[in-house]
Scaffold this active site. Structure first.
Site, PDB file in Angstrom:
ATOM      1  N   ARG A 151      28.706-133.320  11.776  1.00 18.67           N
ATOM      2  CA  ARG A 151      27.762-133.264  12.900  1.00 18.67           C
ATOM      3  C   ARG A 151      28.469-132.602  14.075  1.00 18.67           C
ATOM      4  O   ARG A 151      29.597-132.999  14.414  1.00 18.67           O
ATOM      5  CB  ARG A 151      27.352-134.680  13.316  1.00 18.67           C
ATOM      6  CG  ARG A 151      26.639-135.474  12.239  1.00 18.67           C
ATOM      7  CD  ARG A 151      26.730-136.957  12.512  1.00 18.67           C
ATOM      8  NE  ARG A 151      28.118-137.411  12.542  1.00 18.67           N
ATOM      9  CZ  ARG A 151      28.524-138.588  13.050  1.00 18.67           C
ATOM     10  NH1 ARG A 151      27.661-139.419  13.582  1.00 18.67           N
ATOM     11  NH2 ARG A 151      29.805-138.921  13.031  1.00 18.67           N
ATOM     12  N   ALA A 254      12.567-141.366  19.748  1.00 19.64           N
ATOM     13  CA  ALA A 254      11.537-140.379  20.108  1.00 19.64           C
ATOM     14  C   ALA A 254      12.045-139.521  21.269  1.00 19.64           C
ATOM     15  O   ALA A 254      12.846-139.971  22.080  1.00 19.64           O
ATOM     16  CB  ALA A 254      10.258-141.109  20.504  1.00 19.64           C
ATOM     17  N   CYS A 262      20.981-126.074  12.176  1.00 15.04           N
ATOM     18  CA  CYS A 262      20.845-126.596  10.801  1.00 15.04           C
ATOM     19  C   CYS A 262      19.450-127.127  10.480  1.00 15.04           C
ATOM     20  O   CYS A 262      18.736-126.533   9.675  1.00 15.04           O
ATOM     21  CB  CYS A 262      21.887-127.670  10.542  1.00 15.04           C
ATOM     22  SG  CYS A 262      23.553-126.990  10.404  1.00 15.04           S
TER      23      CYS A 262
HETATM   24  N1  LIG Z   1      27.146-125.998  12.334  1.00 14.92           N
HETATM   25  C1  LIG Z   1      27.020-127.113  11.644  1.00 14.92           C
HETATM   26  O1  LIG Z   1      26.996-128.233  12.213  1.00 14.92           O
HETATM   27  C2  LIG Z   1      26.931-127.097  10.139  1.00 14.92           C
HETATM   28  C3  LIG Z   1      27.021-128.312   9.439  1.00 14.92           C
HETATM   29  C4  LIG Z   1      26.892-128.294   8.051  1.00 14.92           C
HETATM   30  C5  LIG Z   1      26.643-127.099   7.388  1.00 14.92           C
HETATM   31  N2  LIG Z   1      26.539-125.941   8.103  1.00 14.92           N
HETATM   32  C6  LIG Z   1      26.299-124.704   7.360  1.00 14.92           C
HETATM   33  O2  LIG Z   1      27.492-123.959   7.419  1.00 14.92           O
HETATM   34  C7  LIG Z   1      27.222-122.562   7.437  1.00 14.92           C
HETATM   35  C8  LIG Z   1      27.875-121.936   8.655  1.00 14.92           C
HETATM   36  O3  LIG Z   1      27.258-122.490   9.807  1.00 14.92           O
HETATM   37  P1  LIG Z   1      27.866-122.294  11.274  1.00 14.92           P
HETATM   38  O4  LIG Z   1      27.087-123.166  12.165  1.00 14.92           O
HETATM   39  O5  LIG Z   1      29.340-122.415  11.218  1.00 14.92           O
HETATM   40  O6  LIG Z   1      27.468-120.759  11.522  1.00 14.92           O
HETATM   41  P2  LIG Z   1      28.117-119.742  12.581  1.00 14.92           P
HETATM   42  O7  LIG Z   1      27.105-118.678  12.768  1.00 14.92           O
HETATM   43  O8  LIG Z   1      28.666-120.496  13.748  1.00 14.92           O
HETATM   44  O9  LIG Z   1      29.376-119.136  11.795  1.00 14.92           O
HETATM   45  C9  LIG Z   1      29.288-118.252  10.722  1.00 14.92           C
HETATM   46  C10 LIG Z   1      30.485-117.321  10.800  1.00 14.92           C
HETATM   47  O10 LIG Z   1      30.554-116.515   9.610  1.00 14.92           O
HETATM   48  C11 LIG Z   1      31.058-115.249   9.992  1.00 14.92           C
HETATM   49  N3  LIG Z   1      30.788-114.276   8.935  1.00 14.92           N
HETATM   50  C12 LIG Z   1      29.595-113.711   8.584  1.00 14.92           C
HETATM   51  N4  LIG Z   1      29.778-112.881   7.535  1.00 14.92           N
HETATM   52  C13 LIG Z   1      31.086-112.923   7.209  1.00 14.92           C
HETATM   53  C14 LIG Z   1      31.872-112.303   6.193  1.00 14.92           C
HETATM   54  N5  LIG Z   1      31.342-111.471   5.305  1.00 14.92           N
HETATM   55  N6  LIG Z   1      33.201-112.583   6.144  1.00 14.92           N
HETATM   56  C15 LIG Z   1      33.761-113.415   7.048  1.00 14.92           C
HETATM   57  N7  LIG Z   1      33.068-114.039   8.034  1.00 14.92           N
HETATM   58  C16 LIG Z   1      31.740-113.807   8.098  1.00 14.92           C
HETATM   59  C17 LIG Z   1      30.362-114.969  11.308  1.00 14.92           C
HETATM   60  O11 LIG Z   1      31.027-113.958  12.052  1.00 14.92           O
HETATM   61  C18 LIG Z   1      30.425-116.350  11.978  1.00 14.92           C
HETATM   62  O12 LIG Z   1      31.588-116.497  12.763  1.00 14.92           O
HETATM   63  C19 LIG Z   1      25.693-122.450   7.413  1.00 14.92           C
HETATM   64  O13 LIG Z   1      25.277-122.314   6.077  1.00 14.92           O
HETATM   65  C20 LIG Z   1      25.244-123.791   7.958  1.00 14.92           C
HETATM   66  O14 LIG Z   1      23.957-124.135   7.533  1.00 14.92           O
HETATM   67  C21 LIG Z   1      26.697-125.916   9.457  1.00 14.92           C
END
Ligand SMILES: NC(=O)c1ccc[n+]([C@@H]2O[C@H](COP(=O)([O-])OP(=O)(O)OC[C@H]3O[C@@H](n4cnc5c(N)ncnc54)[C@H](O)[C@@H]3O)[C@@H](O)[C@H]2O)c1
Length: 435
Positions: A151, A254, A262
């Site tokens: 989270r 609420a 997400c």
């Molecule tokens: N943020 C959260 O709380 C959270 C929690 C659980 C799961 N997730 C999942 O994790 C994943 C990432 O989420 P996030 O919030 O960190 O996203 P984000 O957008 O903050 O980070 C994604 C990163 O990936 C990089 N990226 C994109 N293409 C790339 C490549 N080919 N090679 C290397 N780097 C690359 C981007 O530059 C970016 O920095 C998503 O699928 C999301 O649903 C996120």
């Protein structure tokens, strides 16, 4: 172990730092040069409590480095893929093109016996598809899917001490599970439950968990609408039903509804995936969950207009909070930001403030007027909206705040203030579903 983390956003930067904190030798890789330069200098590109500390200690120990070159992953035994899976604008489905790009860029660099571990939230079926490609193009490597449940705001703690570990592995690939056990040894020794399953189940666990949480929030928000129409109190209702252990009190608050990077995109992606599977009706209820959630934002805007006497034009509205939740600077799909923008579009003179999120909010909406302090935002306001429940706003003193505003009117969009205290200080207080 030698680990690479590909994608260093909210998830990956925390994961890379936490893995190094656990004693692994980690390289974090991202295509975003600015992000990598900041992380390499010990500065996270976003606000997350506890992250600067573990990032600094891990980089100082030499166990964590960063690169924009995927070839830097070549030495690693385990590769976590943590790139984004945003909502596609046309279909609402999760866009897996970043996962595919990272995966295919990694293929030529995989050492014998390397384990690729998907962390990103993906549509069910993605892992099986990538495993097939791996078997054809790099049969010396294997794939696992290990969804992430952190989270924002608690991301460091959740990564170091997760409440469960889920491994989706290929048929009969017990070795992948033992490699992941090695990676997460500290958590496993601390008794963290671990579920070893197939790819499809692991992928579904993540979206099912988010769908359930979203449903819980929209359920209580629907109850808040009924409460508003009947004079009932949704907070007392939530307390009462929450005592039933089968229901539980958490996530029954609420308010302005859920947002962030997400929940909204994950339920939309899940609906789109079910439709691709021919299950058109199965997740129809999640469409209602999404609609109920978005209606909360409109409801707060309507209440604001009503409290301002029928028009927002020319009235000064202070919006406290722009992030989708406290202890984060994340404004992706933020209800608070949406409410501020909608009121501005109705002609209100909106001033937003937030302890950490202003830079991101202004990057998205440069037309918004921002105040760097709560005091400045409140000054002369005709209406105050508490939109994100930062501790600073929960702790506001109604008498002191009352001396700053033009009119003592507040909408508590998170139901976190004491109505009696605010009313006795002369405020017109309105909560969500509270009499
Ligand atoms: N943020 C959260 O709380 C959270 C929690 C659980 C799961 N997730 C999942 O994790 C994943 C990432 O989420 P996030 O919030 O960190 O996203 P984000 O957008 O903050 O980070 C994604 C990163 O990936 C990089 N990226 C994109 N293409 C790339 C490549 N080919 N090679 C290397 N780097 C690359 C981007 O530059 C970016 O920095 C998503 O699928 C999301 O649903 C996120």
């Amino acid at each position: 172990m030698r680990i690479s983390v590909i994608g260093c956003g909210y998830l990956g930067a925390v994961h890379a730092s936490a893995m190094a904190e656990l004693g692994h030798d980690v390289v974090g890789i991202d295509v975003d040069e600015r992000k990598i330069a900041a992380l390499a200098a010990g500065r996270p590109a976003f606000y997350e409590p506890g992250l600067p500390e573990i990032l600094a200690s891990a980089t100082a120990s030499g166990r964590l480095r960063f690169s924009t070159d995927i070839a830097a992953a070549a030495d690693a035994e385990v590769h976590f893929v943590a790139v984004g899976t945003p909502q596609s604008a046309e279909t609402g489905a999760a866009d897996v093109s970043f996962v595919d790009a990272a995966f295919f860029a990694l293929l030529p660099h995989l050492a014998d016996g390397a384990l690729v571990v998907g962390k990103s939230t993906v549509p069910v079926g993605t892992a099986a598809r990538l495993a097939e490609r791996l078997a054809a193009e790099a049969p010396h490597a294997r794939l696992a899917w290990n969804p992430e449940f952190l989270r924002e705001g608690f991301a460091v703690k959740d990564t170091l001490s997760p409440d469960r570990l889920v491994y989706g592995i290929g048929a009969g690939d017990g070795h992948a599970a033992s490699v992941l056990d090695h990676v997460y040894r500290a958590a496993i020794e601390a008794g963290t439950p671990r579920i070893v399953t197939d790819y499809a189940t692991a992928e579904l666990v993540k979206v099912a968990a988010n769908a359930f949480l979203a449903t819980k929030i929209s359920f209580i928000n629907a109850m808040s609408e009924i409460a508003d129409a009947t004079g009932a109190d949704v907070t007392a209702l939530a307390d009462a039903i929450g005592h039933d252990a089968r229901i539980g009190r958490r996530f029954l608050n609420a308010g302005v509804g859920f947002g962030g990077g997400c929940l909204p995109k994950d339920i939309r992606g899940f609906i789109a995936r079910a439709e691709e599977l021919g299950l058109h009706d199965t997740l129809a209820f999640l469409g209602a969950v999404d609609e109920t959630n978005l209606r909360q934002r409109r409801r707060v805007v309507d209440l604001a207009v009503q409290d301002l006497g029928g028009t927002a034009a020319g009235r000064k509205v202070a919006v406290l909070g722009v992030t989708f939740k406290p202890d984060s600077d994340d404004v992706r799909d933020s209800p608070a930001l949406d409410i501020a923008v909608s009121l501005q579009e109705l002609g209100a003179e909106v001033v937003v403030t937030d302890p950490e999120g202003l830079e991101n909010a202004l990057a998205r909406r440069p037309d918004l007027r921002a105040a760097s302090t709560t005091r400045e935002a409140l000054f002369g306001a005709d209406l105050v909206i508490l939109a994100t429940e930062w501790n600073e706003y929960r702790a506001l003193d109604p008498a002191a705040a009352g001396r700053l505003v033009g009119e003592r009117r507040i909408i508590d969009g998170r139901n976190v203030l004491d109505p009696a205290a605010w009313r006795s200080a002369g405020w017109h207080y309105r909560g969500i579903g509270r009499p």
